[in-house]
Design a protein around this motif. Structure first.
Motif, PDB file in Angstrom:
ATOM      1  N   VAL A  44     -21.446  -3.486  -5.040  1.00 25.82           N
ATOM      2  CA  VAL A  44     -22.800  -3.964  -5.318  1.00 25.82           C
ATOM      3  C   VAL A  44     -23.347  -3.142  -6.485  1.00 25.82           C
ATOM      4  CG1 VAL A  44     -25.137  -4.236  -4.394  1.00 25.82           C
ATOM      5  CG2 VAL A  44     -23.152  -4.597  -2.903  1.00 25.82           C
ATOM      6  N   VAL A  45     -23.948  -3.814  -7.454  1.00 29.05           N
ATOM      7  CA  VAL A  45     -24.532  -3.140  -8.613  1.00 29.05           C
ATOM      8  C   VAL A  45     -26.048  -3.151  -8.473  1.00 29.05           C
ATOM      9  CG1 VAL A  45     -24.731  -3.082 -11.127  1.00 29.05           C
ATOM     10  CG2 VAL A  45     -22.605  -3.885 -10.059  1.00 29.05           C
ATOM     11  N   SER A  46     -26.648  -1.971  -8.519  1.00 30.61           N
ATOM     12  CA  SER A  46     -28.109  -1.835  -8.410  1.00 30.61           C
ATOM     13  C   SER A  46     -28.685  -1.398  -9.753  1.00 30.61           C
ATOM     14  CB  SER A  46     -28.470  -0.820  -7.328  1.00 30.61           C
ATOM     15  OG  SER A  46     -27.920   0.449  -7.634  1.00 30.61           O
ATOM     16  N   GLY A  47     -30.003  -1.511  -9.857  1.00 23.56           N
ATOM     17  CA  GLY A  47     -30.653  -1.129 -11.104  1.00 23.56           C
ATOM     18  C   GLY A  47     -32.125  -0.855 -10.907  1.00 23.56           C
ATOM     19  N   ALA A  57     -25.056   2.388  -9.472  1.00 22.26           N
ATOM     20  CA  ALA A  57     -26.289   2.331 -10.261  1.00 22.26           C
ATOM     21  C   ALA A  57     -25.959   1.991 -11.702  1.00 22.26           C
ATOM     22  CB  ALA A  57     -27.023   3.659 -10.191  1.00 22.26           C
ATOM     23  N   CYS A  58     -26.720   1.051 -12.263  1.00 25.53           N
ATOM     24  CA  CYS A  58     -26.526   0.654 -13.657  1.00 25.53           C
ATOM     25  C   CYS A  58     -27.768   1.020 -14.445  1.00 25.53           C
ATOM     26  CB  CYS A  58     -26.252  -0.843 -13.757  1.00 25.53           C
ATOM     27  SG  CYS A  58     -25.922  -1.348 -15.459  1.00 25.53           S
ATOM     28  N   PRO A  59     -27.715   2.090 -15.223  1.00 21.93           N
ATOM     29  CA  PRO A  59     -28.894   2.506 -15.982  1.00 21.93           C
ATOM     30  C   PRO A  59     -29.298   1.522 -17.073  1.00 21.93           C
ATOM     31  CG  PRO A  59     -26.995   3.857 -16.563  1.00 21.93           C
ATOM     32  CD  PRO A  59     -26.581   2.982 -15.416  1.00 21.93           C
ATOM     33  N   ASP A  60     -28.382   0.677 -17.518  1.00 26.45           N
ATOM     34  CA  ASP A  60     -28.662  -0.286 -18.588  1.00 26.45           C
ATOM     35  C   ASP A  60     -28.994  -1.675 -18.060  1.00 26.45           C
ATOM     36  OD1 ASP A  60     -28.149   1.630 -20.531  1.00 26.45           O
ATOM     37  OD2 ASP A  60     -26.018   1.095 -20.667  1.00 26.45           O
ATOM     38  N   TRP A  61     -29.370  -1.802 -16.796  1.00 24.03           N
ATOM     39  CA  TRP A  61     -29.577  -3.109 -16.167  1.00 24.03           C
ATOM     40  C   TRP A  61     -30.541  -4.004 -16.942  1.00 24.03           C
ATOM     41  CZ3 TRP A  61     -34.373  -4.703 -14.816  1.00 24.03           C
ATOM     42  CH2 TRP A  61     -35.362  -3.718 -14.722  1.00 24.03           C
ATOM     43  N   ALA A  62     -31.538  -3.432 -17.620  1.00 25.21           N
ATOM     44  CA  ALA A  62     -32.552  -4.231 -18.317  1.00 25.21           C
ATOM     45  C   ALA A  62     -31.984  -4.960 -19.541  1.00 25.21           C
ATOM     46  CB  ALA A  62     -33.727  -3.352 -18.718  1.00 25.21           C
ATOM     47  N   ARG A  63     -30.803  -4.588 -19.996  1.00 21.95           N
ATOM     48  CA  ARG A  63     -30.186  -5.267 -21.140  1.00 21.95           C
ATOM     49  C   ARG A  63     -29.714  -6.668 -20.783  1.00 21.95           C
ATOM     50  NH1 ARG A  63     -25.803  -1.714 -23.957  1.00 21.95           N
ATOM     51  NH2 ARG A  63     -25.757  -3.596 -25.229  1.00 21.95           N
ATOM     52  N   GLY A  64     -29.564  -6.936 -19.494  1.00 19.32           N
ATOM     53  CA  GLY A  64     -29.142  -8.263 -19.071  1.00 19.32           C
ATOM     54  C   GLY A  64     -28.054  -8.216 -18.037  1.00 19.32           C
ATOM     55  N   PRO A  65     -27.711  -9.388 -17.479  1.00 21.28           N
ATOM     56  CA  PRO A  65     -26.699  -9.429 -16.427  1.00 21.28           C
ATOM     57  C   PRO A  65     -25.325  -8.948 -16.887  1.00 21.28           C
ATOM     58  CG  PRO A  65     -27.327 -11.653 -17.086  1.00 21.28           C
ATOM     59  CD  PRO A  65     -28.261 -10.702 -17.773  1.00 21.28           C
ATOM     60  N   GLY A  66     -25.032  -9.104 -18.173  1.00 20.14           N
ATOM     61  CA  GLY A  66     -23.755  -8.620 -18.683  1.00 20.14           C
ATOM     62  C   GLY A  66     -23.638  -7.110 -18.598  1.00 20.14           C
ATOM     63  N   LEU A  69     -22.943  -6.354 -15.026  1.00 22.52           N
ATOM     64  CA  LEU A  69     -21.566  -6.732 -14.736  1.00 22.52           C
ATOM     65  C   LEU A  69     -20.588  -5.692 -15.284  1.00 22.52           C
ATOM     66  CD1 LEU A  69     -19.371  -8.585 -13.719  1.00 22.52           C
ATOM     67  CD2 LEU A  69     -19.782 -10.070 -15.700  1.00 22.52           C
ATOM     68  N   ARG A  70     -20.822  -5.224 -16.495  1.00 23.49           N
ATOM     69  CA  ARG A  70     -19.942  -4.195 -17.066  1.00 23.49           C
ATOM     70  C   ARG A  70     -19.965  -2.925 -16.223  1.00 23.49           C
ATOM     71  NH1 ARG A  70     -22.115  -6.483 -21.876  1.00 23.49           N
ATOM     72  NH2 ARG A  70     -23.623  -4.788 -22.056  1.00 23.49           N
ATOM     73  N   CYS A  71     -21.126  -2.550 -15.675  1.00 19.60           N
ATOM     74  CA  CYS A  71     -21.200  -1.382 -14.783  1.00 19.60           C
ATOM     75  C   CYS A  71     -20.331  -1.603 -13.548  1.00 19.60           C
ATOM     76  CB  CYS A  71     -22.644  -1.118 -14.352  1.00 19.60           C
ATOM     77  SG  CYS A  71     -23.689  -0.406 -15.636  1.00 19.60           S
TER      78      CYS A  71
END
Length: 162
Positions: A44-47, A57-66, A69-71
């Protein structure tokens, strides 16, 4: 062949409302469906929000779903050969759709394999490892895919409103 599921749950949930965030409310149904499917493990990817489950945790989540997904893809082990991508706000996810997409990929290969409902491409989407380096910020939607009809199943949904 090792196939993981990645649940994208990093968004702000701004159109849905904030209390509770839709990820918190809808994630249990999505996880239950994945546990009934043939995937080997789930990430599961959170942000934007804390989640009640272990997550990457994806610190770059605001850049978009991609970016999210990369995280998730980066968190998978080296032996993962493919990832089935689903959305945390798709509570109608049917495990049979996940299995059909995985079976199509195992039988015929391909970089991207996606479920369709009434001819509309939706989730789940399987990404073979060969596609992982090509994920744009807007997500995998723009990548050409082999399509797997799931017309007899209910679409997973996309909950974006209060």
């Amino acid at each position: 062949m090792s196939v993981f599921a990645i649940v994208l749950a990093a968004g702000a949930s701004s159109r849905y409302g904030k209390e509770p965030p839709k990820q918190v409310e809808l994630l249990p149904k999505v996880l239950a469906a994945l546990h009934e499917s043939s995937v080997d493990e789930i990430v599961v990817v959170s942000g934007a929000h804390e989640l009640p489950v272990e997550s990457v945790a994806c610190p770059d989540w605001a850049r978009g779903p991609g970016a999210s997904l990369r995280c998730g893809l980066a968190a998978l082990p080296q032996d993962a050969e493919a990832a089935v991508v689903v959305l945390a706000d798709g509570p109608g996810l049917d495990p049979r759709a996940v299995d059909r997409v995985v079976e199509e990929w195992r039988a015929h290969g391909g970089d991207v394999v996606a479920a369709t409902y009434g001819g509309v491409r939706l989730h789940p989407v399987l990404l073979a490892r060969t596609a992982w380096d090509h994920i744009p910020d807007n997500g995998a939607k723009s990548l050409p895919a082999q399509l797997v009809p799931c017309d007899d199943l209910t679409p997973p949904g996309d909950v974006d409103f209060a």
